[in-house]
Design an enzyme around this catalytic site. Structure first.
Site: not given
Lengths: 463, 62
Positions: A78, A153, A177
Site C-alpha cells: 500500500k 482505504s 481499512s
C-alpha cells in the site's frame, strides 16, 4: 492465464524447484500488464526491482539457502508504506514526489524474508480520502464488478489480491481499512492486535488507532505474512515486546470446544446487513456449531457508540497530523480527505478526551464479554460492494461501520469470505479474538475456509 | 438544514481554527459537522477530573 497460486502453494513449488521465483514474478508482471488497466490497483510497478529481487531469491533457492516460505514470493505495498528510493505518495498530490530513504519496518521485514517487491498500490488518500476522482491517480475498481467500489482505504491491495496480480500485500487500518476492502473484494484481511506490527515508516492517520497488517487470498497466507511482519520495534512507541508466536501453530486444528460469541445486534439492528451477508454468517454459525463449537449471542453497547468514539478520536488525531497542510495547502488535497480531516479541527479538546475515556469503558465492556469466549463474530461490512456512483462523502461518519470497533479496542480481527450475493459480489464475516490471540483467530478462520468452496472462485477478470 | 445553534457553533469553531475554509466549501463542511455533533452527543458529556483523573494509554492497558 491460470490464477496465481496461494503463497503457501507457491512456497511449496519453489522449495520443490517446480517453479522459479523469476517465473512466478514474470507471471505477475504479465497479469498486471493485462488486467490492471481495468482494475487500476497499482500506482507504480517496480519491474526492475521485482526481477532483481526474484533473481536474488532464485540464486538462494538454487544454493539451498532460501530464507523461508516467503523467499521469492511476489507482493506489493500500500502506498502509505515508505519504500527506500521508491516513490511513496499516500495517494496524495501533497507527496507526489516523496522519495523515502528507508523502508518502513514492516516492509524491511518482508524484504528480509525474501519477498519480491512488485510495486506500490493505490489507497484512499492518506487512508481516509474515500473513492476520490480529483487525485493525480485513479481509485481501483472492484475486480468482481468494475462498476463497484473496492472499499477502502487499502483499496489497491484488496483489488490486486482479488484480481490475482499479487500473492499478498500490506494494508493499514485505522477504522476498517483492512477488513472492509477485504470483505468487499472477497479476500482475507487480518488486522493484528494493536502493537503487534510496527507502524514505523507508515504514513500515520491517527496514532492511537493505526494498525498494519497482511492481506492475501487465504488465511494461511495471512499467517505467513504476519509471521514476517510482526515483532517489537523500539521506534514505534505502541510496539509490544511480547514474543511473536508461531501463527500457523493452530492451523488444521478443529473448532470443537471453541467458544464463539455472536454480535447479532451489530449486523441485524445497529447497521442492518444485506440478506446475503446475514445468510453467510448464519451458515458459518451453523457450521461452527455442527463442528462442536459452542455458539451463543452476545450483546454490547450499540455499534453507534463504538463508531462515534472511533470517529471522534480518528478525526481529532488526523487533524493534529494534517493541520500544517490543512491550513496552508488545502487546495492540494482531494476534496473528500480535506473535508473529512477538517472536521477534526472543529472538535473541542474536552470532547476528544471524553472519547478517550469512553474508549476505555468500551474496551472493558469487550474484555468482560470475552471472559468466557474465544472468538466474536459479526459482519465485516454491511453487504456487497456498493456501486461507485452511489458513494457519498459523509457516509463515513453517518453510518456506523461494522468493523471499526476492533480498531478502537485494538483487538485482532480477520475478514473472511462467506460466499457471494447480488451480482456475484462477495460477502464476509468478521472474526475477532482476544488481544494477542491471532493464532486462535487464524485457526478458527482456517477451519471454516477449508470446509467451504469460496477460495475456488476468482473474479471473471482474473481467470 | 442546520439549526441556528449548530450554525453558530460551526462558525465559531471554524473561526478559531486557522483553516480559512473558502465560503463555497462551508455548506458541505457544515453537513459533516452536523454528523459530528450527533456522534459527540452519543459519547455523553465530558466527565469531571475527579471522576477520571488520567487517560492512560498503552497497548496492554487500553
Amino acid at each position: 492465464m491460470p490464477p496465481l497460486p496461494s503463497i503457501a502453494e507457491a512456497a511449496r513449488q519453489i522449495a520443490a524447484k517446480q517453479i522459479s521465483p523469476v517465473e512466478l514474478t514474470r507471471g505477475c508482471l504479465d497479469r498486471i500488464e493485462r488486467i490492471d488497466p481495468s482494475v487500476r490497483s497499482f500506482l507504480l510497478v517496480t519491474e526492475e526491482r521485482a526481477l532483481a529481487d526474484a533473481r536474488a531469491a532464485e540464486t538462494r533457492v538454487v544454493r539451498n539457502e532460501a530464507r523461508g516460505n516467503l523467499d521469492g514470493i511476489p507482493i506489493a505495498h500500500k502506498d502509505l508504506f515508505n519504500t527506500a528510493g521508491i516513490r511513496t505518495t499516500g495517494h496524495s498530490r501533497l507527496l507526489a514526489d516523496n522519495l523515502p530513504t528507508t523502508d518502513a519496518t514492516a516492509v524491511a521485514r518482508l524484504v528480509e524474508a525474501g519477498t519480491v517487491m512488485l510495486g506500490k498500490l493505490a489507497a484512499n488518500e492518506f487512508g481516509m480520502g474515500g473513492h476520490a476522482f480529483d487525485l493525480p491517480w485513479p481509485q481501483p475498481s472492484n475486480p468482481w464488478h468494475l462498476d463497484h467500489t473496492t472499499g477502502g482505504s487499502s483499496s489497491g491491495t484488496a483489488a490486486a489480491v482479488a484480481a490475482g496480480l499479487i500473492l499478498g500485500g500490506t494494508g493499514t487500518q485505522t477504522n476498517t481499512s483492512i477488513c472492509g476492502p477485504s470483505a468487499l473484494c472477497g479476500i482475507t484481511g487480518l488486522k493484528p492486535t494493536y502493537g503487534r506490527v510496527s507502524r514505523t515508516g507508515v504514513l500515520p492517520l491517527a496514532f492511537t488507532l493505526d494498525h498494519v497488517g497482511p492481506m492475501a487470498w487465504t488465511v494461511e497466507d495471512c499467517a505467513i505474512l504476519l509471521q514476517a511482519m510482526a515483532g517489537y520495534d523500539p521506534f514505534d512507541p505502541a510496539s509490544s515486546d511480547r514474543p511473536t508466536p508461531d501463527f500457523r501453530a493452530e492451523l488444521g486444528q478443529s473448532v470443537r470446544g471453541l467458544r464463539i460469541g455472536v454480535l447479532r445486534h451489530f449486523f441485524e439492528n445497529d447497521n442492518p446487513a444485506s440478506p446475503a451477508t446475514r445468510k453467510g454468517i448464519d451458515g458459518a454459525l451453523a457450521w461452527f456449531a455442527a463442528e462442536g463449537a459452542i455458539v451463543r449471542d452476545v450483546k454490547l453497547s450499540s455499534l453507534e457508540v463504538y463508531h462515534a468514539c472511533t470517529c471522534v478520536i480518528l478525526m481529532a488525531e488526523a487533524y493534529a497530523i494534517h493541520e500544517p497542510w490543512l491550513t496552508t495547502a488545502r487546495h492540494s488535497y482531494g476534496e473528500i480527505f480535506r473535508d473529512r480531516a477538517s472536521l477534526g479541527g472543529l472538535i473541542r479538546a474536552a470532547d476528544y478526551v471524553q472519547a478517550l475515556r469512553r474508549r476505555r469503558d468500551l474496551c472493558r465492556e469487550v474484555a468482560t464479554a470475552m471472559v468466557d469466549l474465544d472468538v466474536l463474530i459479526s459482519a465485516s461490512d454491511a453487504g456487497e460492494a456498493p456501486r461507485i456512483v452511489d458513494l457519498t462523502k459523509w457516509a463515513f461518519p453517518g453510518r456506523p461501520s461494522l468493523g471499526g470497533w476492533a480498531s478502537l479496542t485494538g483487538y485482532p480481527a480477520l475478514s473472511l469470505c462467506t460466499g457471494f450475493g447480488l451480482k456475484g459480489l462477495p460477502v464476509a464475516m468478521l472474526l475477532v479474538a482476544k488481544p494477542w490471540a491471532e493464532a486462535t483467530l487464524l485457526r478458527t478462520a482456517h477451519a471454516y475456509e477449508q470446509a467451504h468452496p469460496w477460495r475456488d472462485s476468482r473474479p471473471e477478470i482474473a481467470r | 438544514m442546520a439549526s441556528p445553534s449548530d450554525q453558530a457553533s460551526f462558525a465559531a469553531m471554524l473561526a478559531e481554527s486557522d483553516m480559512r475554509v473558502p465560503q463555497e466549501q462551508q455548506p458541505d463542511l457544515l453537513e459533516g459537522y452536523q454528523h459530528m455533533l450527533r456522534l459527540l452527543d452519543l459519547l455523553g458529556r465530558p466527565s469531571t477530573l475527579a471522576a477520571e483523573p488520567a487517560v492512560i494509554f498503552t497497548p496492554d492497558q487500553r
